[in-house]
Write a protein that holds these residues in place. Structure first.
Motif, PDB file in Angstrom:
ATOM      1  N   ARG A   1       0.837  -1.208   0.000  1.00  0.00           N
ATOM      2  CA  ARG A   1       0.000   0.000   0.000  1.00  0.00           C
ATOM      3  C   ARG A   1       0.863   1.247   0.000  1.00  0.00           C
ATOM      4  NH1 ARG A   1      -3.390  -3.207   3.316  1.00  0.00           N
ATOM      5  NH2 ARG A   1      -2.385  -2.437   5.210  1.00  0.00           N
TER       6      ARG A   1
ATOM      7  N   ARG B   1       2.774   1.484  -3.333  1.00  0.00           N
ATOM      8  CA  ARG B   1       1.846   1.844  -4.416  1.00  0.00           C
ATOM      9  C   ARG B   1       1.646   3.365  -4.454  1.00  0.00           C
ATOM     10  NH1 ARG B   1      -1.938  -1.411  -2.785  1.00  0.00           N
ATOM     11  NH2 ARG B   1      -1.208  -3.167  -4.036  1.00  0.00           N
ATOM     12  N   ASP B   2       1.426   3.961  -3.307  1.00  0.00           N
ATOM     13  CA  ASP B   2       1.243   5.414  -3.246  1.00  0.00           C
ATOM     14  C   ASP B   2       2.497   6.139  -3.734  1.00  0.00           C
ATOM     15  OD1 ASP B   2      -1.288   5.050  -2.249  1.00  0.00           O
ATOM     16  OD2 ASP B   2      -0.728   5.396  -0.159  1.00  0.00           O
ATOM     17  N   ARG B   3       3.644   5.648  -3.323  1.00  0.00           N
ATOM     18  CA  ARG B   3       4.899   6.301  -3.711  1.00  0.00           C
ATOM     19  C   ARG B   3       5.114   6.227  -5.217  1.00  0.00           C
ATOM     20  NH1 ARG B   3      10.086   5.189  -5.021  1.00  0.00           N
ATOM     21  NH2 ARG B   3       9.761   2.929  -4.996  1.00  0.00           N
TER      22      ARG B   3
ATOM     23  N   LYS C   1       2.861   8.485  -7.358  1.00  0.00           N
ATOM     24  CA  LYS C   1       3.346   9.866  -7.299  1.00  0.00           C
ATOM     25  C   LYS C   1       4.612  10.055  -8.136  1.00  0.00           C
ATOM     26  CE  LYS C   1       1.418  10.728  -2.702  1.00  0.00           C
ATOM     27  NZ  LYS C   1       1.719  10.921  -1.252  1.00  0.00           N
TER      28      LYS C   1
END
Length: 226
Positions: A44, A47-49, A52
């Motif tokens: 999680r 994935r966010d990193r 971006k």
């Protein structure tokens, strides 16, 4: 190579341990629940990193996508009359819609994945430039009607990837679930940006590797098989 999928499965564990096992294409394997939780928590955050880290400049994305399309065209040049499943872009993914139109104009049958039932394998519905689209899961446009096709090539977007051709996706599990149910298996090509490469996705038993990964960097990564 023997086709182990046609042999009766033999397991060493007693039935009472079934809840500790996960079925894979290689049979049942043990899964440590704490490890699964740790991996999912890490994914999680990663994935966010990686989302971006996708290029923010539209011109840079177009340039990278043109290079990705060149790699995809090289793959299709090896095949005869393939049915090709692509995807509708979101969150800064490589936008392959112009390529989809080119394929359709050349007479190639193009499909988009469609979730008919949540947590179930997807179907692939034919797409044309004239197709009527409706919002699907996550409001991603999908064809409202059209033939259900069996793709020879599945092009899958990558959030991240590793050198073993494992794909980090959005966490819904739809591509893995769908590929696991497909017989025969299509050629699976992951596409994304080179900057989203990671050392490993820490693959779990349900994760299915891509056959090839194409980014704007050359050459493509090809999965090594025994």
């Amino acid at each position: 190579m023997s086709d182990y999928s046609e042999r009766p499965a033999q397991y060493a564990s007693a039935p009472c341990f079934a809840h500790e096992l996960t079925c894979t294409e290689n049979g049942f394997v043990a899964v440590d629940e704490e490890t699964v939780r740790d991996v999912n928590r890490w994914r999680r955050a990663e994935r966010d990193r990686l989302i971006k880290a996708r290029p923010a400049d539209p011109a840079e994305r177009r340039r990278m996508t043109e290079q990705i399309v060149a790699g995809l065209n090289a793959v299709l040049a090896e095949l005869r009359d393939p049915v090709v499943s692509v995807y509708w872009p979101m969150k800064g993914e490589p936008d392959l819609r112009p390529w989809m139109r080119q394929l359709a104009e050349q007479g190639v049958r193009v499909a988009l994945p469609v979730v008919e039932t949540k947590k179930q394998p997807m179907i692939f519905r034919q797409w044309t430039p004239q197709a009527k689209l409706v919002p699907g899961i996550w409001d991603i446009p999908v064809p409202a009607e059209g033939a259900v096709l069996t793709p020879d090539v599945v092009v899958s977007p990558l959030v991240g990837f590793d050198a073993a051709c494992y794909r980090l996706g959005y966490g819904g599990g739809y591509f893995d679930r769908t590929l696991a149910a497909m017989t025969p298996r299509p050629l699976v090509v992951g596409v994304g940006y080179g900057r989203t490469a990671i050392a490993t996705i820490f693959p779990l038993p349900h994760d299915i590797p891509m056959d090839r990964i194409i980014t704007e960097a050359a050459p493509a990564i090809v999965r090594q098989t025994e």
